[in-house]
Write a protein that holds these residues in place. Structure first.
Motif, PDB file in Angstrom:
ATOM      1  N   TYR A 193      31.158  -4.994   6.600  1.00 51.10           N
ATOM      2  CA  TYR A 193      30.239  -6.143   6.607  1.00 51.10           C
ATOM      3  C   TYR A 193      29.816  -6.508   5.188  1.00 51.10           C
ATOM      4  CZ  TYR A 193      25.913  -8.780   7.101  1.00 51.10           C
ATOM      5  OH  TYR A 193      24.937  -9.741   6.976  1.00 51.10           O
ATOM      6  N   THR A 194      29.508  -5.502   4.386  1.00 47.38           N
ATOM      7  CA  THR A 194      29.072  -5.754   3.004  1.00 47.38           C
ATOM      8  C   THR A 194      30.173  -6.430   2.192  1.00 47.38           C
ATOM      9  OG1 THR A 194      27.596  -3.834   3.077  1.00 47.38           O
ATOM     10  CG2 THR A 194      28.206  -4.666   0.898  1.00 47.38           C
ATOM     11  N   HIS A 195      31.409  -5.926   2.309  1.00 58.41           N
ATOM     12  CA  HIS A 195      32.517  -6.514   1.556  1.00 58.41           C
ATOM     13  C   HIS A 195      32.824  -7.938   2.027  1.00 58.41           C
ATOM     14  CE1 HIS A 195      33.287  -2.463   0.000  1.00 58.41           C
ATOM     15  NE2 HIS A 195      34.094  -3.028  -0.876  1.00 58.41           N
ATOM     16  N   ILE A 196      32.776  -8.161   3.333  1.00 55.99           N
ATOM     17  CA  ILE A 196      33.051  -9.502   3.853  1.00 55.99           C
ATOM     18  C   ILE A 196      31.949 -10.477   3.429  1.00 55.99           C
ATOM     19  CG2 ILE A 196      33.133 -10.875   5.983  1.00 55.99           C
ATOM     20  CD1 ILE A 196      34.742  -8.629   7.236  1.00 55.99           C
ATOM     21  N   LYS A 197      30.708 -10.027   3.457  1.00 55.27           N
ATOM     22  CA  LYS A 197      29.594 -10.872   3.012  1.00 55.27           C
ATOM     23  C   LYS A 197      29.780 -11.275   1.551  1.00 55.27           C
ATOM     24  CE  LYS A 197      24.557 -10.767   2.354  1.00 55.27           C
ATOM     25  NZ  LYS A 197      23.330  -9.926   2.475  1.00 55.27           N
TER      26      LYS A 197
END
Length: 225
Positions: A193-197
């Protein structure tokens, strides 16, 4: 994407099938030359993973049959043999890649994705999706011809999304492809989630459309519709 796994070692065949199905692929199997020949004549596949040594025949003859049929499938040879001569024979017969046993399933998955990427974009060195352009050799990305700085993981994440555009990718598939065996040591998928955000923000800030869509309960889809 539909994959045919031609492998007579049952345990290995099942391991490959289970792993690739976790990546979201549709997999079929064959455990001997005759069964494999029948399947390639009846069905179309996006990629074929084939062992050289098979009961009743050779995997090399399967490759020759595919070439005679003018099949568009990507072909990856898996074999216990590791000599240069065997590799050259396999590649000269028309295969796209060659991997020697034993191998990590994450490596096989990466090889499959590389073959599918080349074939999906007709062998072009650059990958284009609307205003986004990727240069895999330099790992460089531009949006509307303006360079966007991405981390290595963000780049591979974007490349994986574009190659598999409009497919639903599970968090498991994303983690195992981009992070390989590393993700097995992590407790959850919060890092995805962090990388996609971060990736989404960099793309949108550079003028790209917001193509990364959350599919609740399933994963993510990269699409412009």
């Amino acid at each position: 994407m539909k994959i045919l796994i031609i492998e007579d070692e049952k345990a290995l065949q099942q391991s490959i099938q289970q792993y690739l199905e976790y990546q979201g692929y549709i997999c079929e199997t064959a455990d001997n030359f005759l069964n494999a020949k029948e399947k390639i004549q009846q069905f179309n596949y996006d990629c074929i993973v084939v062992d050289i040594g098979l009961p009743y025949g050779s995997g090399l003859d399967i490759i020759k049959e595919l070439k005679n049929m003018e099949s568009k499938a990507g072909i990856i040879i898996i074999s216990a043999k590791n000599s240069l001569e065997d590799k050259l024979t396999g590649l000269e017969s028309g295969s796209d890649d060659y991997i020697t046993k034993p191998f990590h399933l994450s490596e096989l998955n990466a090889r499959i994705n590389a073959v599918l990427r080349r074939r999906s974009f007709d062998g072009n060195k650059t990958i284009v999706f609307n205003e986004i352009k990727l240069d895999p050799d330099a790992q460089r990305i531009t949006v509307n011809d303006k360079t966007v700085e991405l981390t290595e993981k963000e780049y591979h994440l974007l490349e994986y999304f574009i190659v598999n555009q409009r497919r639903v990718l599970t968090k498991h598939a994303i983690a195992s492809h981009v992070w390989g065996d590393e993700y097995e040591y992590l407790n959850n998928y919060d890092f995805i989630y962090t990388h996609i955000k971060n990736l989404r923000k960099k793309l949108v800030d550079a003028g790209s459309g917001d193509y990364i869509k959350t599919v609740y309960g399933s994963g993510y889809r990269f699409t412009d519709n």
